[in-house]
Design an enzyme around this catalytic site. Structure first.
Site, PDB file in Angstrom:
ATOM      1  N   PHE A 242      61.545 -38.430 -45.590  1.00 48.77           N
ATOM      2  CA  PHE A 242      61.214 -38.509 -44.301  1.00 48.77           C
ATOM      3  C   PHE A 242      60.338 -37.606 -44.057  1.00 48.77           C
ATOM      4  O   PHE A 242      60.138 -37.066 -42.814  1.00 48.77           O
ATOM      5  CB  PHE A 242      62.074 -38.408 -43.429  1.00 48.77           C
ATOM      6  CG  PHE A 242      63.879 -39.773 -43.628  1.00 48.77           C
ATOM      7  CD1 PHE A 242      63.222 -41.189 -43.411  1.00 48.77           C
ATOM      8  CD2 PHE A 242      64.405 -39.446 -44.086  1.00 48.77           C
ATOM      9  CE1 PHE A 242      64.226 -42.033 -43.950  1.00 48.77           C
ATOM     10  CE2 PHE A 242      65.542 -39.935 -44.866  1.00 48.77           C
ATOM     11  CZ  PHE A 242      65.125 -41.468 -44.705  1.00 48.77           C
ATOM     12  N   ARG A 603      47.484 -56.104 -42.630  1.00 49.78           N
ATOM     13  CA  ARG A 603      47.417 -56.439 -43.567  1.00 49.78           C
ATOM     14  C   ARG A 603      48.952 -56.068 -43.920  1.00 49.78           C
ATOM     15  O   ARG A 603      49.416 -54.880 -44.225  1.00 49.78           O
ATOM     16  CB  ARG A 603      46.988 -56.824 -44.711  1.00 49.78           C
ATOM     17  CG  ARG A 603      46.917 -57.761 -45.758  1.00 49.78           C
ATOM     18  CD  ARG A 603      45.599 -58.005 -46.540  1.00 49.78           C
ATOM     19  NE  ARG A 603      46.322 -58.964 -48.126  1.00 49.78           N
ATOM     20  CZ  ARG A 603      45.299 -59.127 -48.926  1.00 49.78           C
ATOM     21  NH1 ARG A 603      44.034 -57.988 -49.073  1.00 49.78           N
ATOM     22  NH2 ARG A 603      45.290 -59.500 -49.372  1.00 49.78           N
ATOM     23  N   ILE A 604      49.883 -57.530 -44.164  1.00 55.06           N
ATOM     24  CA  ILE A 604      51.368 -56.836 -44.764  1.00 55.06           C
ATOM     25  C   ILE A 604      51.222 -57.152 -46.030  1.00 55.06           C
ATOM     26  O   ILE A 604      51.119 -58.190 -46.442  1.00 55.06           O
ATOM     27  CB  ILE A 604      52.327 -56.854 -44.017  1.00 55.06           C
ATOM     28  CG1 ILE A 604      52.150 -56.916 -42.661  1.00 55.06           C
ATOM     29  CG2 ILE A 604      54.066 -57.501 -44.733  1.00 55.06           C
ATOM     30  CD1 ILE A 604      52.110 -55.100 -42.261  1.00 55.06           C
ATOM     31  N   ASN A 606      53.860 -56.568 -48.370  1.00 54.50           N
ATOM     32  CA  ASN A 606      54.989 -57.112 -48.524  1.00 54.50           C
ATOM     33  C   ASN A 606      55.710 -56.658 -47.594  1.00 54.50           C
ATOM     34  O   ASN A 606      56.573 -56.201 -47.032  1.00 54.50           O
ATOM     35  CB  ASN A 606      55.512 -56.021 -50.145  1.00 54.50           C
ATOM     36  CG  ASN A 606      56.175 -57.037 -50.330  1.00 54.50           C
ATOM     37  OD1 ASN A 606      57.428 -57.012 -49.238  1.00 54.50           O
ATOM     38  ND2 ASN A 606      57.396 -56.355 -51.472  1.00 54.50           N
ATOM     39  N   LYS A 608      59.042 -58.261 -46.922  1.00 53.56           N
ATOM     40  CA  LYS A 608      60.162 -57.845 -47.075  1.00 53.56           C
ATOM     41  C   LYS A 608      60.244 -55.887 -46.952  1.00 53.56           C
ATOM     42  O   LYS A 608      60.942 -55.832 -46.136  1.00 53.56           O
ATOM     43  CB  LYS A 608      61.080 -58.712 -48.842  1.00 53.56           C
ATOM     44  CG  LYS A 608      62.517 -57.857 -48.584  1.00 53.56           C
ATOM     45  CD  LYS A 608      63.092 -58.784 -49.935  1.00 53.56           C
ATOM     46  CE  LYS A 608      64.310 -58.444 -50.245  1.00 53.56           C
ATOM     47  NZ  LYS A 608      64.822 -59.925 -51.089  1.00 53.56           N
ATOM     48  N   GLN A 613      61.251 -51.134 -43.809  1.00 52.24           N
ATOM     49  CA  GLN A 613      60.536 -49.670 -43.400  1.00 52.24           C
ATOM     50  C   GLN A 613      60.736 -49.751 -41.427  1.00 52.24           C
ATOM     51  O   GLN A 613      61.135 -49.060 -41.332  1.00 52.24           O
ATOM     52  CB  GLN A 613      58.877 -50.034 -43.687  1.00 52.24           C
ATOM     53  CG  GLN A 613      58.624 -49.337 -44.980  1.00 52.24           C
ATOM     54  CD  GLN A 613      59.015 -48.305 -44.598  1.00 52.24           C
ATOM     55  OE1 GLN A 613      58.874 -47.290 -44.002  1.00 52.24           O
ATOM     56  NE2 GLN A 613      57.317 -47.350 -45.961  1.00 52.24           N
ATOM     57  N   LYS A 676      46.762 -50.976 -42.529  1.00 50.65           N
ATOM     58  CA  LYS A 676      47.116 -49.976 -42.028  1.00 50.65           C
ATOM     59  C   LYS A 676      47.700 -48.462 -42.072  1.00 50.65           C
ATOM     60  O   LYS A 676      48.301 -47.558 -41.636  1.00 50.65           O
ATOM     61  CB  LYS A 676      46.959 -49.748 -40.406  1.00 50.65           C
ATOM     62  CG  LYS A 676      45.848 -50.570 -39.815  1.00 50.65           C
ATOM     63  CD  LYS A 676      44.933 -50.581 -38.186  1.00 50.65           C
ATOM     64  CE  LYS A 676      45.610 -51.906 -37.458  1.00 50.65           C
ATOM     65  NZ  LYS A 676      45.010 -51.788 -35.912  1.00 50.65           N
ATOM     66  N   VAL A 678      52.527 -48.362 -42.469  1.00 52.65           N
ATOM     67  CA  VAL A 678      53.752 -49.056 -41.533  1.00 52.65           C
ATOM     68  C   VAL A 678      54.533 -48.094 -40.953  1.00 52.65           C
ATOM     69  O   VAL A 678      55.177 -47.769 -39.987  1.00 52.65           O
ATOM     70  CB  VAL A 678      54.625 -50.027 -42.019  1.00 52.65           C
ATOM     71  CG1 VAL A 678      56.169 -50.530 -41.855  1.00 52.65           C
ATOM     72  CG2 VAL A 678      53.848 -51.127 -42.723  1.00 52.65           C
ATOM     73  N   GLU A 680      55.688 -45.132 -40.515  1.00 52.92           N
ATOM     74  CA  GLU A 680      55.581 -43.380 -39.654  1.00 52.92           C
ATOM     75  C   GLU A 680      55.798 -44.591 -38.273  1.00 52.92           C
ATOM     76  O   GLU A 680      56.374 -43.978 -37.388  1.00 52.92           O
ATOM     77  CB  GLU A 680      54.383 -42.681 -39.178  1.00 52.92           C
ATOM     78  CG  GLU A 680      53.906 -42.082 -40.564  1.00 52.92           C
ATOM     79  CD  GLU A 680      55.314 -40.923 -41.197  1.00 52.92           C
ATOM     80  OE1 GLU A 680      56.297 -40.558 -40.464  1.00 52.92           O
ATOM     81  OE2 GLU A 680      54.202 -40.379 -42.243  1.00 52.92           O
TER      82      GLU A 680
END
Lengths: 715, 329
Positions: A242, A603-604, A606, A608, A613, A676, A678, A680
């Protein structure tokens, strides 16, 4: 068919479950010794004497190092400070002198044959102190100083202005003027920080918990005056971090110092209590927010004056005012940033650094403004929707925040929310709904990667990045499999070794945007090489090609770096977070029963992993809103609740219905993958959404987070 | 951790002989003592492991239940007789710690667990309990979890157990064995208030061993409950807890038991509240009067004033709920 976009399960999952995954402290070179530190109990002053005789005589103890006998290390200055280090000041030099800068500073290092012997030896080092000068122990905004020029260069205060915010605020028909405080928080990953150090001549190998093996290599090389090539840092698995493993902390130096003197490998693992004093924290903060609006809710003035916390020896300034600058359209705006230097260990980035903290105040303030206007909180945000980045005055590269509000509200059932607070009751519970905007700036770094096509038909992909939990192993395997046209099972991705092609920090949600394109480039390069010897054979048959050509591998390395998109555009991830809380009407206990986040993260790769996250961020946000509170004793200059039993983080029973959805977007400029970032973003906005829901449930505004039962009871 | 010797007691006489040695501590599940050793707060020279002893739960001839001190918390809470006849005790145990800790912790060890005062746990702070006469950093420090009743200038710590709050309400007795023989004392008398000697936490004599806790026949099973307010939903010590049992005869309060946790140096039997309830109608205003009577002597510190109001609310709310409960047995 593209495997990018598929909900692939973690490729490293089985190794983590069956114990094959080795974390830093688990590496055990031959003849390993164990170390423990004695730490100062005084927050400022000078060590008068240091009697190590009892420790040296304790069973199994082989070595006691203090400032009286430790090597003076050169601590060479870097040409330029990396982003993970504080903007100004001089880092703590361990065992370098008698000066005490904070309580918990290591003053002696004991090396013994077993861990228990080392700890016992360390407990036998008494140290009388001369407590002069007096310690600076109060977090008092009146004692704060504006951030430095070095911070200003990184756009971290001390002041930004556009228009005449104070004048506009004075003239505004609807105003809000409130202060919001957030307690100090600790990262507390499952895995405590540990380093195993082994010297071979003047070459040093470190198995060390870090989010950035390359920086740890360079930093330790500078501290010891070694060529970077003489230092190797290995860390294949990270049990959560973290942000607490971005910097190279003093315990790494201690382990290497001890191993050099002992002429044997040494392990130093921090205790849970030491995590409060060795490896940074999210410092306390107070934000004074003034908002002015017209009766239709259009913002006429936004003013945010933030006070953060730093140490006396370093200036830790973070992008706390990012949200105040970038979230809403408003012509007259002002931000100020000050820091209170205290006798504490230096704070460091903690998930959503700066932005998550800034959003706490801003999004609670917007909720209060909506209340004053009698307006739906989403409607207020839409009326101030920023079509360009208002502070940088740049176009967004992409922004689908409207879709986040709409899709999140739909999924959550926001339209059924009564406007008034304290309007819904279910048995003993008051039920409230709240929301907040999420925003985090995206980034990308130059990165290299290598790909080797091997005779067994597998591809080995390498990059000196890390995986502290988001799933780098898995997502990069997907990227490589896609680029090579191979099934996942034939691709192996390795990371966490400073001898691999270089990457920058595994932080700031930059890993996918940085490492992914480098892997794509390397895959392209290796395919070109293969084509040169393949006589038109398909890539999937490279094992046969290697055999025919008598090669043991075909390998290529390539780099990828950002273009000037980050200069011409403002690139951010966005989101809308919705929370439902239930508050016991008498006992003031709060449960966050439902959270929905809708995100524009590009765009994602993955879904899952990305979902995981984000719901992980929600768990952390529940902690921020309701539980996490480092109790800083101003008299002792010590953390009083320095255990994992008393520093309250959410447990399973606190977690209810969490959901994250991703609006269908693709970032056009930052990187060819269209991502972009995820991680934070997943914490951003969660705590203020919960705090706003608590108000909606009870009618009470608690502006000090966390909202504990006593704070709500006495509000 | 300071080096120590470890002996596993084969039988009670063996345990007592070992326990009489200088620097000896009895070891139950170790969920608290070993923590304290690792934090260098406790430094026993000899650990006498008594987990092999006193492991039975037996009916007494009077119709009560005798719980061996070595019975694990999980086993007590799961015992059919406890659940049917003493549901208050089962609830209180299950409200404490985590499943893993309850699986290890013993009845005797639970009773003797030490305070969670942060300054007791930090050997860089002053603590009269750890170092008599040193002073107390909690009085001026973070004392949100500290005592509102029965504290002294020397010590404002609280007893952290949930189980013990139920045992106080149930009027249990404790069996102690020493080399000079055994004795029984009322559970309510076992723990002490801090006074000038907060380091002396119980009436146990040196070397004495708790061997059993005996519950009287009346388990208040018809109307009883344990309520706990804490910072998170599980694995947190009580800010305030209440163990309550009520007998009603035509809307009038007969026997009533009330004990509070998280408010004092010992499990706090609320005698003043009980006196204000007995023979009175079971109405909310009577409950409120009783709570006021109990809390009148409460004294807040810097951070824990909320506990007075919170305790008032928990007492009233719990009694209201109990009075409305249909009898279950």
């Amino acid at each position: 068919m593209s495997v990018i976009g598929s909900p692939v399960s973690r490729v490293d999952g089985p190794a983590k479950v069956n114990g094959e995954a080795h974390y830093a402290g688990e590496f055990a070179p031959k003849d390993l010794l164990y170390a423990a530190t004695a730490d100062s109990t005084c927050p400022a002053g000078t060590i008068v004497t240091l009697d190590t005789r009892d420790a040296a005589r304790a069973p199994g103890v082989l070595l006691v190092l203090t400032h009286l006998n430790a090597d003076r290390l050169p601590y060479q200055e870097p040409a330029e400070r990396v982003a993970v280090d504080p903007v100004a000041g001089a880092q703590l030099r361990v065992l370098d002198g008698p000066a005490i800068l904070f309580s918990g500073q290591p003053i002696a290092l004991v090396v013994a044959r077993t861990q228990a012997q080392a700890e016992y030896g360390a407990s036998l080092v008494p140290a009388p102190y001369d407590a002069d000068p007096p310690a600076k122990l109060r977090f008092d905004p009146a004692l704060a100083q504006p951030t430095s020029e070095a911070a200003a260069k990184k756009k971290r205060g001390p002041e930004t202005r556009k228009g005449d915010a104070e004048g506009a605020f004075a003239r505004a028909p609807v105003t809000l003027d409130e202060r919001y405080r957030l307690s100090r928080e600790q990262h507390h990953p499952m895995e405590p920080h540990a380093t195993v150090a082994e010297w071979t001549g003047d070459r040093l190998t470190l198995w060390s918990k870090t989010q950035w093996v390359g920086n740890e290599r360079d930093e330790i090389a500078r501290r010891f005056g070694l060529p970077p090539a003489n230092v190797r840092v290995i860390n294949p698995y990270v049990g959560g971090a973290f942000g607490s493993s971005l910097r190279t902390w003093p315990h790494v130096t201690l382990a290497a110092m001890a191993a050099r003197r002992a002429r044997r490998p040494v392990r130093l693992e921090l205790t849970r209590r030491q995590l409060f004093t060795f490896v940074g924290h999210r410092g306390q903060s107070e934000q004074h927010v003034r908002l002015g609006a017209d009766p239709n809710g259009r913002l006429l003035a936004t003013i945010c004056e933030a006070t953060g916390q730093t140490s006396t020896y370093e200036e830790f300034a973070e992008p706390l005012l990012g949200p105040a600058g970038a979230t809403y359209a408003c012509d007259d705006r002002l931000t100020r940033y000050k820091l209170v230097p205290m006798n504490v260990n230096t704070p460091c980035p903690m998930r959503g650094p700066g932005w998550a903290t800034g959003l706490v105040a801003q999004e609670m303030a917007m909720d209060e403004l909506a209340e004053r206007l009698g307006m739906d909180p989403i409607e207020l945000r839409l009326r101030n929707y920023a079509e360009r980045d208002p502070m940088k005055d740049l176009p967004w590269s992409s922004k689908a925040l409207r879709e986040c509000y709409a899709q999140g509200a739909e999924r959550f059932g926001w339209s059924k929310r009564p406007l008034k607070p304290r309007a819904r009751r279910d048995g003993r519970d008051l039920v409230g709904l709240g929301m907040a905007t999420a925003i985090y700036d995206s980034g990308r770094y130059p990165t290299s990667a290598s790909v080797a096509l091997l005779p067994d038909g597998t591809a080995l992909v390498r990059c000196a990045t890390a995986d502290m939990g988001p799933g780098t192993y898995t997502s990069m395997t997907q990227v490589a499999a896609d680029a090579l046209g191979l099934p996942l099972a034939r691709v192996r991705f390795e990371l966490g070794d400073s001898t691999f092609p270089p990457a920058k920090e595994h932080g700031g949600s930059t890993t996918m945007a940085s490492v992914g394109p480098a892997i794509q480039e390397a895959c392209g390069a290796v395919k070109a090489k293969l084509a040169g010897v393949a006589d038109g054979a398909p890539i999937t048959d490279f094992a046969a090609v290697l055999r025919r050509a008598g090669l043991d591998r075909i390998e290529a390395e390539a780099s990828a770096k950002p273009d000037d998109a980050m200069k011409t555009h403002s690139i951010n991830g966005f989101g809308a977070v919705f929370a439902e809380v239930r508050v016991d009407v008498d006992l003031c206990t709060i449960r966050a029963t439902r959270i929905v986040g809708a995100y524009d993260a590009g765009r994602i790769v993955n879904p899952k992993l990305a979902h995981s996250q984000c719901i992980g961020g929600m768990v952390q946000g529940i902690g921020m809103a309701l539980f996490e509170d480092v109790e800083w004793d101003e008299h002792l200059g010590r953390v009083s609740n320095g255990t994992i039993a008393e520093y309250i983080v959410p447990v399973n029973a606190d977690i209810h219905d969490l959901d994250a959805i991703f609006v269908d977007t693709r970032e056009p400029l930052l990187n060819p993958l269209g991502v972009k970032g995820v991680a934070e973003l997943g914490l951003c906005g969660v705590a203020p959404a919960i705090a706003n829901a608590v108000w909606h449930a009870t009618g009470k505004r608690v502006r000090n987070l966390p909202i504990t039962p006593d704070r709500l009871l006495t509000a | 951790m300071t080096p120590f010797l470890y002996e596993r007691a084969a039988d009670r006489q063996g345990a007592l002989a070992l326990g009489a040695r200088a620097g000896a501590s009895y070891l139950g599940g170790g969920t608290n003592l070993v923590d304290l050793m690792r934090e260098t707060i406790a430094h026993p020279e000899l650990l006498v492991d008594v987990t092999g002893l006193s492991r039975e739960i037996e009916d007494t001839p009077e119709g009560g239940l005798r719980i061996g001190a070595g019975v694990k918390n999980t086993a007590v809470a799961g015992d059919r007789r406890v659940r049917q006849r003493y549901p208050l005790l089962a609830q209180a145990i299950l409200a404490g710690a985590s499943a893993q800790i309850r699986n290890m912790a013993t009845t005797g060890g639970n009773i003797l667990q030490r305070t969670r005062c942060a300054y007791f746990y930090d050997d860089a702070a002053r603590c009269n309990k750890r170092a008599p006469g040193a002073g107390c950093d909690a009085v001026e420090g973070f004392n949100r979890i500290h005592a509102i009743l029965g504290a002294s200038p020397a010590c404002v710590a609280t007893h952290p157990s949930d189980m013990c709050v139920a045992l106080a309400a149930l009027e249990a007795t404790v069996t102690l064995e020493g080399q000079d023989g055994g004795r029984e004392i009322a559970f309510a008398d076992l723990h002490r208030l801090p006074g000038e000697t907060p380091e002396v936490e119980t009436q146990l004599r040196p070397g004495e061993l708790i061997t059993a806790v005996t519950l009287p026949p009346n388990g208040l099973a018809a109307r009883s409950t344990y309520r706990k307010v804490r910072d998170r939903a599980s694995y947190a010590f009580a800010l305030v807890s209440v163990a309550a049992g009520l007998e009603l005869e035509g809307g009038v309060i007969g026997d009533v038991r009330l004990a509070l946790g998280g408010v004092a140096h010992k499990p706090w039997r609320a005698h003043a509240a009980e006196a204000a309830l007995k023979g009175r109608p079971a109405t909310e205003s009577v409950f409120r009067e009783a709570a006021e009577a109990e809390l009148a002597p409460a004294r807040p510190l810097r951070d824990n004033g909320f506990k007075i109001e919170l305790a008032r609310r928990v007492i009233v709310d719990t009694l209201v709920k109990l009075a409305r409960t249909e009898e279950t047995v």
